[in-house]
Design an enzyme around this catalytic site. Structure first.
Site, PDB file in Angstrom:
ATOM      1  N   HIS A  24      -2.230 -11.674   3.223  1.00 41.68           N
ATOM      2  CA  HIS A  24      -2.204 -11.434   4.666  1.00 41.68           C
ATOM      3  C   HIS A  24      -3.596 -11.481   5.266  1.00 41.68           C
ATOM      4  O   HIS A  24      -4.603 -11.337   4.564  1.00 41.68           O
ATOM      5  CB  HIS A  24      -1.556 -10.070   4.956  1.00 41.68           C
ATOM      6  N   TRP A  80       0.865  -1.193   0.000  1.00 43.29           N
ATOM      7  CA  TRP A  80       0.000   0.000   0.000  1.00 43.29           C
ATOM      8  C   TRP A  80       0.894   1.232   0.000  1.00 43.29           C
ATOM      9  O   TRP A  80       1.878   1.278   0.742  1.00 43.29           O
ATOM     10  CB  TRP A  80      -0.880  -0.016   1.256  1.00 43.29           C
ATOM     11  N   HIS A 133      -6.964  -3.748  13.146  1.00 39.58           N
ATOM     12  CA  HIS A 133      -6.558  -2.938  11.988  1.00 39.58           C
ATOM     13  C   HIS A 133      -7.487  -1.729  11.806  1.00 39.58           C
ATOM     14  O   HIS A 133      -7.048  -0.667  11.382  1.00 39.58           O
ATOM     15  CB  HIS A 133      -6.565  -3.830  10.738  1.00 39.58           C
TER      16      HIS A 133
HETATM   17 ZN   LIG Z   1      -7.620  -5.005   4.997  1.00 38.76          ZN
END
Ligand SMILES: [Zn+2]
Length: 206
Positions: free
Chosen positions: A50, A16, A56
């Protein structure tokens, strides 16, 4: 037979924008006269294929060392979808009925893990709610996220974690025919982390 669903982890693997690429620092090498080779891995925990932990996106969410492991092993359905770049996937895009409690979605909209593109397709909360109602405990996708690249509210992450559903991202599903397999994709027991890279595989049951 085993299908390997994880891309090669290397400095070339896309992450990212702003996140940490994979790096290998070699501390000692047999080829250099040492009696062992030893290296350090550095990189984001959202590296390649992942698992996201609820932490998160949720302040009080479970970290990756706390997630129950049941969702990451078991019967798993692969569905390839006919969707376009940047599209939010709805239940109407599913090509058939859900027949397993883990579902991997192939969109084909993030074709090269080494060449990051931002216009990948992804889930919508409506799809996540539909899958949860069908008894799905894990959703996986062949893009970097279950939400669109520019999404700030991250509705699919919140919907999934709200249902107690596991999230598996960054899969490589090209060459894997639609069908039902056994999934194995266990997260590392990383204390307090928000995700873990995984070697995700599908086994055909003998
Ligand atoms: Zn995610």
């Amino acid at each position: 037979m085993i299908h390997d669903l994880s891309p090669l982890v290397s400095p070339h693997l896309g992450v990212w924008p702003g996140d940490t690429v994979a790096e290998r620092e070699v501390l000692a090498e047999v080829a250099e006269g040492n009696n062992y080779t030893l290296s350090t891995l550095r990189g984001t925990v959202h590296l390649g294929t992942h698992i996201d932990a609820p932490s998160h996106v949720l302040a009080e969410g479970a970290a990756i060392h706390e997630v129950p492991l049941d969702a990451y092993i078991g019967p798993c359905q692969v569905l390839h979808l006919d969707v376009g770049h940047g599209q939010v996937i709805t239940p109407d895009d599913l090509p058939g009925p859900i027949v397993a409690d883990r579902v991997l979605l192939g969109t084909g909209t993030f074709p090269d893990p080494n060449d990051w593109n931002t216009d990948f397709a992804s889930c919508g909360a409506e799809l996540i709610d539909f899958l949860a109602a069908a008894g799905v405990v894990l959703v996986g996708i062949d893009t970097p996220s279950v939400d669109l690249f520019h999404s700030k509210p991250l509705p699919s992450h919140h919907a999934a974690f709200g249902h107690g559903m596991a999230v598996l991202e960054g899969l490589v599903l090209s060459g894997v025919p639609d069908g039902v397999y056994e999934l194995v994709a266990l997260p590392l027991k990383l204390d307090g982390f928000d995700a873990s890279p995984v070697r995700a595989i599908l086994r055909t049951t003998p």
